[in-house]
Design a protein around this motif. Structure first.
Motif, PDB file in Angstrom:
ATOM      1  N   ARG A 156      77.835 -58.171  25.311  1.00 12.13           N
ATOM      2  CA  ARG A 156      76.790 -57.269  25.792  1.00 12.13           C
ATOM      3  C   ARG A 156      77.077 -55.822  25.385  1.00 12.13           C
ATOM      4  N   GLU A 157      78.341 -55.434  25.427  1.00 14.58           N
ATOM      5  CA  GLU A 157      78.701 -54.071  25.023  1.00 14.58           C
ATOM      6  C   GLU A 157      78.422 -53.852  23.537  1.00 14.58           C
ATOM      7  N   ARG A 158      78.725 -54.846  22.695  1.00 19.86           N
ATOM      8  CA  ARG A 158      78.479 -54.729  21.256  1.00 19.86           C
ATOM      9  C   ARG A 158      76.975 -54.607  20.991  1.00 19.86           C
ATOM     10  N   LEU A 159      76.189 -55.409  21.676  1.00 23.28           N
ATOM     11  CA  LEU A 159      74.743 -55.354  21.508  1.00 23.28           C
ATOM     12  C   LEU A 159      74.204 -53.985  21.921  1.00 23.28           C
ATOM     13  N   ALA A 161      75.823 -51.144  22.105  1.00 26.60           N
ATOM     14  CA  ALA A 161      76.316 -50.107  21.197  1.00 26.60           C
ATOM     15  C   ALA A 161      75.498 -50.061  19.910  1.00 26.60           C
ATOM     16  N   ALA A 162      74.906 -51.190  19.522  1.00 30.12           N
ATOM     17  CA  ALA A 162      74.072 -51.245  18.321  1.00 30.12           C
ATOM     18  C   ALA A 162      72.642 -50.801  18.595  1.00 30.12           C
ATOM     19  N   GLY A 163      72.345 -50.473  19.843  1.00 26.39           N
ATOM     20  CA  GLY A 163      71.010 -50.003  20.189  1.00 26.39           C
ATOM     21  C   GLY A 163      70.077 -51.086  20.687  1.00 26.39           C
ATOM     22  N   LEU A 164      70.617 -52.240  21.025  1.00 26.70           N
ATOM     23  CA  LEU A 164      69.824 -53.346  21.542  1.00 26.70           C
ATOM     24  C   LEU A 164      69.969 -53.448  23.058  1.00 26.70           C
ATOM     25  N   TYR A 231      70.887 -63.191  24.773  1.00 21.90           N
ATOM     26  CA  TYR A 231      69.665 -62.737  24.128  1.00 21.90           C
ATOM     27  C   TYR A 231      69.531 -61.239  24.307  1.00 21.90           C
ATOM     28  N   ALA A 232      68.948 -60.564  23.302  1.00 20.69           N
ATOM     29  CA  ALA A 232      68.779 -59.122  23.381  1.00 20.69           C
ATOM     30  C   ALA A 232      67.504 -58.730  22.632  1.00 20.69           C
ATOM     31  N   THR A 233      66.987 -57.552  22.959  1.00 18.34           N
ATOM     32  CA  THR A 233      65.742 -57.053  22.388  1.00 18.34           C
ATOM     33  C   THR A 233      65.953 -55.670  21.789  1.00 18.34           C
ATOM     34  N   LYS A 234      65.262 -55.376  20.696  1.00 15.12           N
ATOM     35  CA  LYS A 234      65.263 -54.039  20.129  1.00 15.12           C
ATOM     36  C   LYS A 234      64.156 -53.236  20.775  1.00 15.12           C
ATOM     37  N   PRO A 235      64.469 -52.087  21.354  1.00 21.46           N
ATOM     38  CA  PRO A 235      63.437 -51.303  22.048  1.00 21.46           C
ATOM     39  C   PRO A 235      62.333 -50.857  21.097  1.00 21.46           C
ATOM     40  N   TRP A 236      61.162 -50.637  21.679  1.00 18.19           N
ATOM     41  CA  TRP A 236      60.034 -50.107  20.904  1.00 18.19           C
ATOM     42  C   TRP A 236      60.288 -48.633  20.577  1.00 18.19           C
TER      43      TRP A 236
END
Length: 236
Positions: A156-159, A161-164, A231-236
């Motif tokens: 979760r931290e890696r996700l 940190a990548a902006g997800l 699961y993760a999402t890229k913000p709009w």
């Protein structure tokens, strides 16, 4: 044998789906059958060739909906062969534990996703994986082997940190954890009778999907499920 939940990932007809570290294509096949435009990526030539061959067989059998497409290509997870913001869904299943610079790999996933796009990341679960490492160096200490064991918080931290934005999670393949403990205990390159018998059980489960093993795995997944899925999402 699928690790991710396609309904949670929300794969729809017309979506562009990138399957990273595709291996022999198991997740790419399902996305293709669901009507997506799939690009399966792996560094191994034989894996890419096998996946492409099976994708062709799926098309020939009429199992892919009209409008779906699929191809397999060689590619580096740190330099993905697709434009920024061009992909609706990314699958990264059982691959990030092999990548030395995993932060860069997570960043590449974020780069290629469209705003609002989703990713499913699966890695070996900490507890079952730690048992395998304790039982056998040969299980992980080899060229291209596992170089780290993730805790869920680290994924979760890696996700993030990548902006997800990390979302739901679950575990999978509980019946496979004891199989690998047994393999590691007797030697990963050996197949004595108990290993062969357990493997036959797993094949039976995969092919027949009997209620007894399906129920057992559903009950055991939260306890000893071998894979963690986030699961993760890229913000709009």
């Amino acid at each position: 044998m699928l690790t991710i939940d396609y309904d949670r990932l929300d794969v729809r007809p017309g979506h562009t789906v990138l399957d990273l570290g595709c291996g022999e294509g198991r997740h790419a096949f399902e996305a293709y059958r669901r009507g997506a435009s799939v690009v399966a990526v792996d560094w191994g030539r034989s894996e890419v060739e096998t996946t492409q061959r099976w994708l062709g067989a799926i098309a020939a059998a009429g199992e892919a909906p009209v409008g779906a497409s699929a191809t397999a290509v060689r590619g580096d997870l740190l330099h993905l062969p697709v434009p920024s913001g061009s992909v609706d869904r990314v699958i990264a299943s059982e691959v990030l534990e092999h990548v030395p610079d995993d932060a860069a790999a997570f960043a590449e996933v974020a780069r290629v996703l469209k705003p609002g796009g989703r990713v499913a990341v699966t890695v070996p679960r900490y507890g079952p994986e730690r048992v395998c490492w304790a039982l056998s160096d040969a299980y992980h200490a080899n060229e291209g082997g596992h170089i780290r064991i993730y805790r869920q918080a680290e994924v979760r931290e890696r996700l993030a940190a990548a902006g997800l934005v990390p979302g739901s999670s679950h575990h999978a393949h509980a019946l496979h954890a004891p199989y690998w403990w047994l393999k590691c205990a007797v030697g990963v390159d050996r197949t004595p009778a108990p290993v062969r018998a357990y493997h036959r059980l797993l094949v039976w489960d995969l092919v027949a999907r009997p209620w007894v093993t399906r129920t057992a795995e559903k009950v055991l997944d939260p306890v000893i499920g071998k894979s963690l899925v986030v699961y993760a999402t890229k913000p709009w």
